[in-house]
Design an enzyme around this catalytic site. Sequence first.
Site, PDB file in Angstrom:
ATOM      1  CG  HIS A   4     -31.086   4.836  36.184  1.00 25.95           C
ATOM      2  ND1 HIS A   4     -30.911   4.355  34.906  1.00 25.95           N
ATOM      3  CD2 HIS A   4     -31.601   3.809  36.905  1.00 25.95           C
ATOM      4  CE1 HIS A   4     -31.286   3.085  34.867  1.00 25.95           C
ATOM      5  NE2 HIS A   4     -31.708   2.726  36.055  1.00 25.95           N
ATOM      6  CG  HIS A  15     -27.516   3.326  38.176  1.00 21.30           C
ATOM      7  ND1 HIS A  15     -26.657   2.473  38.842  1.00 21.30           N
ATOM      8  CD2 HIS A  15     -27.891   4.249  39.073  1.00 21.30           C
ATOM      9  CE1 HIS A  15     -26.551   2.874  40.096  1.00 21.30           C
ATOM     10  NE2 HIS A  15     -27.285   3.943  40.265  1.00 21.30           N
ATOM     11  CB  ILE A  55     -32.235   5.168  48.173  1.00 19.16           C
ATOM     12  CG1 ILE A  55     -32.881   6.090  49.198  1.00 19.16           C
ATOM     13  CG2 ILE A  55     -33.281   4.677  47.156  1.00 19.16           C
ATOM     14  CD1 ILE A  55     -34.023   5.464  49.981  1.00 19.16           C
ATOM     15  CG  HIS A  63     -32.730   3.810  41.066  1.00 17.09           C
ATOM     16  ND1 HIS A  63     -31.373   3.863  41.269  1.00 17.09           N
ATOM     17  CD2 HIS A  63     -32.930   2.813  40.167  1.00 17.09           C
ATOM     18  CE1 HIS A  63     -30.790   2.939  40.525  1.00 17.09           C
ATOM     19  NE2 HIS A  63     -31.708   2.285  39.852  1.00 17.09           N
ATOM     20  CD  GLU A 122     -11.821 -17.713  41.996  1.00 17.90           C
ATOM     21  OE1 GLU A 122     -12.672 -17.011  42.588  1.00 17.90           O
ATOM     22  OE2 GLU A 122     -11.248 -18.672  42.546  1.00 17.90           O
ATOM     23  CG  HIS A 135      -6.302 -27.960  36.740  1.00 19.44           C
ATOM     24  ND1 HIS A 135      -5.261 -27.083  36.543  1.00 19.44           N
ATOM     25  CD2 HIS A 135      -5.880 -28.842  37.673  1.00 19.44           C
ATOM     26  CE1 HIS A 135      -4.247 -27.428  37.319  1.00 19.44           C
ATOM     27  NE2 HIS A 135      -4.584 -28.492  38.001  1.00 19.44           N
ATOM     28  CG  HIS A 156     -12.496 -28.463  41.714  1.00 26.72           C
ATOM     29  ND1 HIS A 156     -13.527 -28.492  42.620  1.00 26.72           N
ATOM     30  CD2 HIS A 156     -11.504 -27.752  42.303  1.00 26.72           C
ATOM     31  CE1 HIS A 156     -13.170 -27.832  43.724  1.00 26.72           C
ATOM     32  NE2 HIS A 156     -11.957 -27.372  43.554  1.00 26.72           N
ATOM     33  NE  ARG A 205      -3.774 -32.614  38.262  1.00 28.79           N
ATOM     34  CZ  ARG A 205      -4.011 -33.591  39.113  1.00 28.79           C
ATOM     35  NH1 ARG A 205      -5.082 -34.336  38.971  1.00 28.79           N
ATOM     36  NH2 ARG A 205      -3.202 -33.827  40.120  1.00 28.79           N
TER      37      ARG A 205
END
Lengths: 676, 676
Positions: A38, A78, A197, A268, A417, A467, A479, A526
């Site tokens: 790149h 990149h 771009i 690119h 998360e 859990h 879940h 749990r």
Amino acid sequence: MADVDIPALREKHPDHWMKAAALRMLAVDAVQAANSGHPGMPMGMADVATVLFEKHLKFDPSRPDWPDRDRFVLSAGHGSMLIYGLLHLTGYADMTIDEIKNFRQWGAKTAGHPEYGHAKGIETTTGPLGQGLSTAVGMAMAEEMLRARFGRKVQDHYTYVIAGDGCLMEGISQEAIGLAGRQKLSKLIVLWDNNNISIDGEISMSDITDQKGRFKASGWQVLACDGHDPEDIDRALTEAKKSKKPTLIDCKTHIGFGSSKQDSAKAHGSPLGDEEIAKLRDTYGWPHAAFVIPNDVADQWKAIGERGAADRRDWEGRVAELSEQRQKEIARVFALEAPKKLSARIKALKKQISEEAPKVATRKSSEMVLEVVNPIMPENIGGSADLTGSNNTLTADLGIFDEKNRKGRYVHYGIREHGMAAAMNGLVLHGGIRPYGGTFMAFTDYARGAIRLSSLMGIPVTYVMTHDSIGLGEDGPTHQPVEHLAIWRATPNTWTFRPCDTVETAEAWELALTSQNTPSCMALSRQGLPTLRTEHKNSNLTAKGAYVLAEAEGKRQAILMATGSEVEIAMKARDLLQEAGIGTRVVSVPCMELFAAQDESYRRKVLPAGPVRVGIEAALRDCGWDRWLLGERGRENRQAFVGMEGFGASAPAPTIYSEMGITAENVVEKVKALIA
Amino acid sequence: MADVDIPALREKHPDHWMKAAALRMLAVDAVQAANSGHPGMPMGMADVATVLFEKHLKFDPSRPDWPDRDRFVLSAGHGSMLIYGLLHLTGYADMTIDEIKNFRQWGAKTAGHPEYGHAKGIETTTGPLGQGLSTAVGMAMAEEMLRARFGRKVQDHYTYVIAGDGCLMEGISQEAIGLAGRQKLSKLIVLWDNNNISIDGEISMSDITDQKGRFKASGWQVLACDGHDPEDIDRALTEAKKSKKPTLIDCKTHIGFGSSKQDSAKAHGSPLGDEEIAKLRDTYGWPHAAFVIPNDVADQWKAIGERGAADRRDWEGRVAELSEQRQKEIARVFALEAPKKLSARIKALKKQISEEAPKVATRKSSEMVLEVVNPIMPENIGGSADLTGSNNTLTADLGIFDEKNRKGRYVHYGIREHGMAAAMNGLVLHGGIRPYGGTFMAFTDYARGAIRLSSLMGIPVTYVMTHDSIGLGEDGPTHQPVEHLAIWRATPNTWTFRPCDTVETAEAWELALTSQNTPSCMALSRQGLPTLRTEHKNSNLTAKGAYVLAEAEGKRQAILMATGSEVEIAMKARDLLQEAGIGTRVVSVPCMELFAAQDESYRRKVLPAGPVRVGIEAALRDCGWDRWLLGERGRENRQAFVGMEGFGASAPAPTIYSEMGITAENVVEKVKALIA
């Protein structure tokens, strides 16, 4: 190219121009030689990178691991030739011109994307977009934490990031900038390669976001500069450092700067071609052959590389004045060495638990362990993605990390998360910190991009995933993880612990907290679980991955293998089988990966040929069970699996277990059918 | 509670108050009965939901699948009792009071989080935060597309979303709002439950984002209202519909409205308790027993539910005036029925390819298939996460979908893998659309959260995952999937296709495009592959999952099983083995899941006992291989695997294959060693 007047730029800042041209041509020539890579991004950001390294970045190529160096993260990975060029030109010993010439070839340090551990000066692996930026947030947090702990004389540096539009469009970037803005990480400076771009074309094809407005909305200072004007770049960087907020600098640049592909997606991701490169040499005023840097330019770059040595020596002097104990502690945490006391603490807890035999969920067990270890491991930094009370990750001694309390050791990551996982990567990569963070096991899915990098980079992040099965009950299938253990276990260089009680949980934590190169997943229940390891043993049985928890009485006819919450079921089934006169061994398997790493003779001892085998886990069989049931001396018609066969359901946990047939009775039935 | 004057609210809008109180109490009582669930959100958003359903939402409980209904998505899925209450009160036949009483119990339609397919009126599964919002973006896109195709008389509706702070903090939300802003989805209206509380406490603990500024920055109209004032809510909704942009309505609300836990995280996720509920009945002026709705309130809600029938009948009248062909076409695409021509087109392509035997990458094969099927399947909507040229997803006839060309059938999703996957879920859930979208296989990790929902909901989204192994070459380990097939194959209700040539790719697409309940992953190579299916067969062999591609000559001593790009290696190894006098069968395994679904007799025919077996795949053995090598009549000491043993590396693809030992020569060596 209407607004780019290269002759004028060359004339105005001739020295700067040639330094930046060296970076540009190294990238262009290396990509051409590799016939892959790149070039456009390094060509566009060379001016910014040159000013950053020349005038701002605190670094010393002769001591790449100096703890108080500024961190530099190329989030737009990149554009790897940009960082390889910078490392080579400033004098990192391992980044030779041969490495540059071998860009993207087998065995070279110059991988397609920057890989942590391949070469010095690469602070983190980048390439998957948004990760570098989000990891840098963790690095900036680590700096704040360590400055609070050891003082400004020991830790006082910036974290710089070069990020592209791709980084900013990925969702993880919002999590990262939200976290950084909230935490007022004033020493985090992001240089946005605003070249308009992306691979498919102009950014406006897919995005019209006012990035400056967006960053401001999350509590950032926002500046702008002409990314090809060294004075303007310097001004913006100088200004950025003064803020009490993290700073975004909008660097207006041109991808593929100076080539006929400038400002186009064509610049690119592919080599420019010999003809185009010949023209570029003209445009740049760079008549030198590929990979040749004229002495005057090389010398100027070398001087830049030598600029930081004085700072580094000053720092060493300051550290040498600290007490010996302090120095040792700094060295210890940066080496990721566990304190000597850890082993004794874990043993004492195990002994106590074996005696008291409490019935608790392993998420609670984990908290019990953390209550014991956090006070002796000040490098432990906890946190949760807004599930603190459910993940049991906050212990009494930690305190909350925020702008008012930089000594706080617990991070409210928010409902982020992925950002949490990336920030934890940054915390450990920075050095001096050992992070753990919690969420529900099912939300592994949200954080995989960063979790994979923990494994690939070989860094000991601990993921507290509570859990961990249908045992979560009423929240239902969205879940309830059933397939997630498959990806944890399949990922190379990862330990997936699923402990059955508090003793195994303590052992798993001991392994995680002494790991230097492997991340860990703690899959925790749990629901409450009895203590099964009631006979205290000093040695860490979990380190073997699997072991005989209960031996068969009489002739050994069956082996039950189980993990986590299902070991209780295996033990109950064993009772029933023994009552029926069927000698049954129970093998607890807290970590399949560690068991697989044992030698054949140990594995054979645990899993001898002969007895029928039943695996029990409240997950899909696809999560790695075939090897242990069909292989390792197993036989197809002498084995069975009791677990999930599809997604879960919403109901109280005991009902789901019973409806799914994950019961001692069903195990007994399976064993009897196999023996018959 | 300083700014909440409940007596005044009750007095000012007594009818509204009681309707909203019915919703609130159903939620409070159901959570209490289940002893599990989230009362706080329904209590806070009941006023907004009541006004939305009473005055704005176009729906007809007697025809829940009416194609021109407004779509309502509860993105904050933990507040599931809000939607269950709404469905019950407005008269959805399947949402009985018994279902409400059985909230979160085994077999109930009222799962912990709303599950698509459990009850009518649940437009999508929510619970994992951010998904609902992002899925709704796809629904709003579908409406624009179908309006452009079939006209305003057939499609002209809004998509409403209730989202919480959790949804907005997840990174996926940024991808969704960026996409919606860019696409000017003016009929998408998001009601933000701005209650300032997350599980860990006040939002400010983890976030200080000015959400209104953030949405504005991405091209949204932003409005605000008092979320407890029905007139103000109505005003904001009315205003929202007038914009040419998507609209965020900041609804200032109080979680746990009216209880002593109001404005606290304690109201979020646990039952309030009998005492608190008794007080609440007082506060609300709701003396009725649990689950009892007085007639006058029930009648008012019933009237709301009956309001849309006239609209629906008008719509039916308008549709009845269309040509029969048009009516059939609308019915066909909403039923996800493939056109009759599809089978013939696929067969013709297969025949042509078998004759011409081109050597192309399977990503190119995929494009060749799409060129043939897209013209006859106007319901196909393609796209890519900014890798159009690499994923080969854009065919000549599609045109680009944007605000200027709603008839365009190709979406530039931007660098937003997760947002793309969720939007595709929304496209298919809306009805009338069959979406596919591309990215690199390694970036499965970024999109898992939404991919899992495709499988869980049982909807036929097609994921075009190119660059599916180390065959991607120089980009290196960050971009090389080695473990990702494990999670694709382990996920229930998912077809993971890894075709070996253009013929198998055509067969895989035929299965994906006729699937009604299962999503598909197309794992496609970057590198060129020869046509191996040179003998044309009308029947779809890929549908069997695995089949004998080349039979052994002479005594059958070995079976080589391979997928995708490694089938070529298996065929080369077979040539070498046959030369050495070792009869060798090659089994191509384009889809392990479909092979597992065949009956025992077919599987036995393909994998008879006896011959040694070698599996070949440029991925980890953990990706499901043990079953086929050790099980299915296999034997531990008579099998081997040739594939990856860890992460990949950056180099030209042929070098990596050779360095990793994934070669015909290595396969031959393994077979000879096993036979010896």
